[in-house]
Design an enzyme around this catalytic site. Structure first.
Site, short mmCIF file in Angstrom:
data_model
loop_
_atom_site.label_atom_id
_atom_site.label_comp_id
_atom_site.label_asym_id
_atom_site.label_seq_id
_atom_site.Cartn_x
_atom_site.Cartn_y
_atom_site.Cartn_z
N GLU A 27 43.95 21.12 49.94
CA GLU A 27 44.27 20.29 48.57
C GLU A 27 45.33 19.93 49.34
O GLU A 27 45.99 21.32 49.72
CB GLU A 27 43.70 21.03 46.93
CG GLU A 27 42.56 21.36 46.99
CD GLU A 27 42.67 21.54 45.49
OE1 GLU A 27 43.68 21.87 45.24
OE2 GLU A 27 41.44 21.92 45.47
N LYS A 65 49.40 21.10 48.41
CA LYS A 65 49.51 21.21 47.52
C LYS A 65 51.25 20.73 46.77
O LYS A 65 51.88 20.38 48.07
CB LYS A 65 50.62 22.74 48.53
CG LYS A 65 51.21 23.51 48.07
CD LYS A 65 51.37 24.94 48.85
CE LYS A 65 52.42 25.94 48.38
NZ LYS A 65 52.83 25.97 47.32
N ASP A 124 54.91 19.42 45.38
CA ASP A 124 55.65 20.40 45.15
C ASP A 124 56.19 19.94 43.82
O ASP A 124 57.76 19.21 43.88
CB ASP A 124 56.97 20.15 46.17
CG ASP A 124 58.10 20.58 46.69
OD1 ASP A 124 58.15 21.76 45.68
OD2 ASP A 124 58.91 20.66 46.89
N TYR A 165 43.92 20.84 38.83
CA TYR A 165 43.68 21.80 40.48
C TYR A 165 43.09 22.96 39.82
O TYR A 165 41.54 23.51 41.52
CB TYR A 165 43.82 22.12 41.61
CG TYR A 165 45.74 22.90 41.34
CD1 TYR A 165 45.76 23.75 41.06
CD2 TYR A 165 47.11 21.33 41.63
CE1 TYR A 165 46.43 24.37 40.49
CE2 TYR A 165 47.60 22.85 41.83
CZ TYR A 165 48.28 23.91 40.98
OH TYR A 165 49.31 24.42 40.58
N LYS A 175 52.08 26.33 54.42
CA LYS A 175 53.08 25.74 54.20
C LYS A 175 53.57 24.97 55.63
O LYS A 175 53.45 25.48 56.85
CB LYS A 175 54.02 26.92 54.40
CG LYS A 175 54.06 27.30 52.90
CD LYS A 175 54.67 26.88 51.99
CE LYS A 175 56.99 27.01 52.15
NZ LYS A 175 57.34 26.10 50.86
N CYS A 202 95.30 24.92 51.97
CA CYS A 202 94.58 24.67 51.09
C CYS A 202 94.37 22.80 51.46
O CYS A 202 95.98 22.36 51.85
CB CYS A 202 94.86 24.62 49.62
SG CYS A 202 93.86 23.90 48.44
N CYS A 218 96.18 21.77 47.98
CA CYS A 218 98.14 21.84 47.06
C CYS A 218 98.77 22.23 48.56
O CYS A 218 99.36 22.87 47.87
CB CYS A 218 97.36 22.21 45.92
SG CYS A 218 97.44 24.19 46.52
N CYS A 276 92.01 29.40 48.60
CA CYS A 276 93.31 28.89 48.23
C CYS A 276 93.16 29.51 46.97
O CYS A 276 92.75 29.92 45.44
CB CYS A 276 92.35 26.79 47.42
SG CYS A 276 94.08 27.11 46.65
N CYS A 304 95.85 24.47 41.86
CA CYS A 304 94.85 23.43 42.92
C CYS A 304 94.54 22.17 42.05
O CYS A 304 92.85 22.83 41.20
CB CYS A 304 94.60 24.25 43.75
SG CYS A 304 94.02 23.48 44.80
S1 IVH Z 1 46.70 27.18 43.48
C1 IVH Z 1 46.97 31.43 41.80
N1 IVH Z 1 46.09 24.76 43.91
O1 IVH Z 1 51.48 25.96 44.15
C2 IVH Z 1 47.51 30.13 42.49
N2 IVH Z 1 48.31 25.37 43.30
O2 IVH Z 1 50.83 29.58 44.86
C3 IVH Z 1 46.52 28.97 42.43
N3 IVH Z 1 50.75 24.75 43.62
O3 IVH Z 1 53.20 27.38 42.25
C4 IVH Z 1 47.57 27.96 42.72
N4 IVH Z 1 49.60 22.66 44.64
O4 IVH Z 1 52.11 26.13 41.01
C5 IVH Z 1 47.29 25.73 43.94
N5 IVH Z 1 46.57 22.38 44.73
C6 IVH Z 1 47.24 23.43 44.74
C7 IVH Z 1 48.41 23.61 44.16
C8 IVH Z 1 49.11 24.72 43.96
C9 IVH Z 1 50.95 22.89 44.02
C10 IVH Z 1 51.51 25.24 43.46
C11 IVH Z 1 51.13 26.59 42.55
C12 IVH Z 1 52.15 27.52 42.56
C13 IVH Z 1 51.95 27.76 44.35
C14 IVH Z 1 50.65 27.93 45.18
#
Ligand code: IVH
Length: 785
Positions: free
Chosen positions: A169, A171, A173, A278, A367, A461, A464, A486, A491
């Site tokens: 899936e 991840k 942000d 998820y 990552k 600085c 000033c 400074c 200032c």
């Molecule tokens: S599963 C035990 N699935 O990424 C945690 N996490 O360490 C299981 N995150 O802060 C999380 N997308 O909030 C999972 N598709 C996804 C995700 C996801 C973002 C975040 C989650 C957590 C970190 C995973």
């Protein structure tokens, strides 16, 4: 508010720590505390203020040194700094205990050194270029994913050829959210918090219309996922903020986190916050399919948003391939993703695989390497911060990096400029630290033009012209750091930065007091201290001449803006002590510590009295801050308090007598920070500003939940375990909190009471082992009166 130098002249009281070996020198412990203080400071700068003072690499070094020293001193994991990643708790939000802890996933990322030139393009190693040699392979994302696969196969008793379906899936942000549905309705939404307890944000989630408020499934279940702000909404909100003269949001994730913590939930309507869900953490009276892949289909069929980038493949090699392929799609998405998550499809095996303190073993996060781009360094300017610190800033040929256009980047400090040999005219590589703050990673020496100019250290600085003070500071491990300052608190740049900071979102949040207005107020000498803002007059503001517009038209601030600003100033008076403290630009006193202090002291006067007592080494105040003292200093304080002790009392007996005298250490502040912060709080300048704020009617009281403190419960830590005869656990917690007590999930020497019901297990045993008082529901009711 003059800066207090953090050099060797700051008194660092020494102390020992329980559990440290007998030969652990005080010096090393002091060193550890100093490193902890620095980490705390830099975490605050980075996460809360988005204004780091050091580079990621320097920060990582600091963390490594802390970890090595803590290891050498045998400091238990539980007592180390930063063990728990990012607690999102915000003062004033009700907290709730997660029925199943919200853990995080183990991460797999390729070490930067292995990526070489690929990293300069922000790409990971293609399968064909992953080294075969075991040690090197182990340092790649694929190597780490393979290790995970091997462990899973071993624990499940699967041979290497057996199929291993995994779901991948994106991840997202965003910010993690937990949603509990009961009888077809959203009953509660909460943030991750510290993983054990989160903040309740039901009203915010509902107003944002980010998730379905009703579902057709009738039973109870908790679904988890991520809230996020689509890029287009982020740009739109930022456009509005800039137009209103406000500071823009740094990125969509921070923007989303800030929105979800708005107390006026209705403000979230129409802001465009969305979600991807998820996982289902638990369910009762709901029938779910077994495989994770089918559960995601169930989630989607029940009206929740599930990401379209999910896939199910066999084995890790195929999963890695998918991760690489999906990385290329990032620019086409309307939201940020920072990696991919790989999960075992067979959920029936999840529980059996177990978990560490931080991670379940059924999944792992891949990552993406940080995105890097090359651009030209046009110039280096010097920025003066609110405490006088001079920061070199790279002025760049604008370039698009990780979602936004970057034209400036911090160079952190002049020593780093020298170490990296950065020169004006160079081609430099830019990366966003933690996807937020652009920084110069390195120079592309092959592309250095003739005549590239070295960057001299400033002598004066730039604002000033006061002669710069260079502070050399050797940290506990002997590494030298150089800071340029400074030293002139008057200032204009410092004055302006302090006012901007005072009015910023994390402090007094004064809408309409943007940089342009602050600049003019300072330039005209109308307001140079926070308290002066509250004496501004409508007429004075309305006629304030602003910058001449590009078409040459002169304009004034105007009566309408003036009226709005005065209203905003008036509204800000009720923000309470924590926000005032955070706004004072006191060195080392950031938002988090301000909240902790406001949670401990009811008012500025109480805090001031405590600060004076602490500086005078009054036993009660000293003991509240100085933790882990050795027997001798502890005995000295106990004697000064006039406590009765048996001859030759042990350290534990002395500590027990101190505790019985109702003196409890409070968290959130260490000795070195206390020294710096309390000195500044008691300084004549700060006292005068705070006096001015009080005279203007700014509240200097803590805004706390209406708690009616009950002696015997207030300030005490309770752990609930087992089933109580009449009280539900949540209700018992509410009663304790309403009486000023705290609830914790685990028993330690700091626990005051364990409230045990039927079938109390390991927590009860631990309480007995540690000699913590154990009471039942009746005992709790007696305490609560
Ligand atoms: S599963 C035990 N699935 O990424 C945690 N996490 O360490 C299981 N995150 O802060 C999380 N997308 O909030 C999972 N598709 C996804 C995700 C996801 C973002 C975040 C989650 C957590 C970190 C995973």
């Amino acid at each position: 508010m003059a800066r207090t130098p953090k050099d060797a002249s700051v008194k660092v009281p020494s102390g020992a720590r329980n559990g440290a070996p007998a030969d652990a020198g005080d010096e090393q412990l002091t060193g550890l505390k100093e490193l902890e203080r620095q980490l705390r400071h830099h975490d605050e700068r980075y996460y809360r203020q988005a204004e780091p003072e050091i580079s990621d690499a320097t920060y990582d070094e600091l963390r490594d040194r802390y970890a090595a020293l803590a290891q050498a001193l045998a400091i238990p994991e539980a007592e180390r700094y930063g063990r728990k990643p990012g607690d999102d708790h915000t003062a004033g939000f009700e907290t709730v205990r997660h029925r199943v802890p919200m853990l995080s996933l183990e991460k797999a990322a390729t070490e930067p050194a292995l990526l070489g030139s690929l990293q300069d393009e922000g790409r990971d190693l293609p399968l064909a270029r992953v080294p075969a040699e075991r040690a090197q392979r182990g340092a790649t994302a694929l190597g780490k994913l393979e290790q995970w696969e091997r462990r899973v196969r071993r624990d499940l008793g699967l041979d290497p050829e057996a199929p291993l379906p995994v779901v991948i899936e994106p991840k997202i942000d965003g910010i993690s959210v937990s949603l509990v549905y009961e009888g077809g309705r959203l009953a509660r939404a909460a943030t991750r918090g510290n993983g054990i307890e989160g903040d309740v944000i039901t009203a915010q989630v509902a107003a944002a219309e980010a998730v379905p408020l009703t579902v057709r499934a009738r039973g109870s279940f908790e679904i988890r996922g991520e809230l996020y702000l689509p890029r287009a909404e982020f740009d739109r909100l930022n456009g509005l903020l800039v137009e209103a003269g406000e500071r823009p949001l740094v990125n969509p994730r921070n923007g989303c986190a800030g929105l979800m913590k708005r107390k006026d939930a209705e403000a979230l309507r129409g802001k465009g916050v969305r979600s991807f869900l998820y996982s289902i953490a638990w369910h009762e009276g709901v029938k779910l399919p077994g495989p994770h892949w089918e559960r995601l289909a169930w989630v989607r069929e029940h009206g929740f948003a599930v990401h379209s980038g999910i896939a199910r493949v066999d084995g890790i090699a195929a999963a890695y391939d998918h991760c690489l392929a999906y990385a290329a799609k990032r620019p086409t998405l309307d939201h940020d993703i920072d990696g991919m998550v790989v999960k075992l499809d067979d959920t029936s095996a999840w529980a059996g695989l177990g978990e560490t303190e931080h991670h379940p073993k059924w999944g792992i996060a891949y990552k993406f390497p940080p995105e890097r781009v090359a651009t030209r360094l046009k110039d280096v300017t010097v920025q003066v911060g609110k405490t006088g610190r001079l920061t070199p800033v790279a002025e760049l040929e604008p370039v698009f990096v990780a979602g936004t256009t970057v034209s400036r980047a911090s160079l952190h400090n002049f020593a780093e400029v020298k170490a990296k040999d950065v020169r004006i005219g160079d081609m430099v590589l830019i990366e966003k630290a933690g996807e937020i703050i652009p920084q110069v990673v390195r120079v592309d020496l092959a592309k250095r033009p003739k005549g590239a100019r070295e960057i001299p250290w400033p002598r004066c600085c730039p604002v000033c012209e006061t002669e710069v003070v260079v502070e050399r500071h050797t940290d506990p491990s002997g590494k030298e750091a150089v800071g340029h300052y400074c030293p002139n608190p008057a200032c204009p740049a410092q004055v302006r930065e302090r006012l901007r900071h005072f009015s910023s979102r994390g402090a007094m949040d004064i809408q309409g007091l943007g940089s342009a207005v602050v600049d003019k107020l300072v330039e005209r000498g109308i307001a140079t201290r926070p308290d002066a803002l509250y004496r501004l007059q409508a007429e004075q503001l309305a006629t304030l001449e602003m910058e001449v517009a590009s078409n040459g038209v002169r304009r004034t601030f105007g009566p309408r803006n003036a009226e709005n600003l005065l209203r905003a100033l008036h509204d800000s008076k009720a923000r309470g002590l924590a926000r005032v403290l955070a706004g004072l630009s006191i060195h080392d006193l950031g938002e988090k510590l301000s909240e902790d202090l406001a949670a401990r002291f009811a008012s500025w006067d109480d805090l001031l009295a405590f600060a004076r007592d602490y500086l005078a080494d009054e036993p009660k105040a000293a003991l509240a801050v100085r933790k882990n003292l050795k027997r001798e200093p502890l005995l000295a304080y106990a004697t000064r308090l006039g406590l009765e002790l048996p001859d030759g009392a042990t350290k534990d007996q002395i500590a027990g007598a101190i505790k019985a005298a109702d003196i409890h250490a409070f968290g959130g502040i260490d000795e070195t920070t206390a020294e710096v912060v309390f000195r500044e709080i008691t300084s004549p300048t700060v006292e005068s500003v705070v006096g001015g704020l009080a005279a203007a009617g700014v509240s200097l009281r803590s805004v706390r939940e209406a708690t009616a403190a009950i002696a015997g419960v207030a300030g005490k830590t309770f752990v609930l375990t087992g089933t109580l005869p009449t009280l539900a656990r949540g209700d018992a917690e509410k009663l304790i909190k309403a009486a000023g007590g705290k609830c914790s999930g685990s028993v330690s020497a700091k626990t005051d009471y364990v409230v045990a019901g039927d079938e109390a297990g390991s927590k009860l045993a631990k309480a007995k082992e540690l000699g913590v008082a154990v009471i039942d529901e009746a005992g709790l009711r007696t305490l609560l009166g």
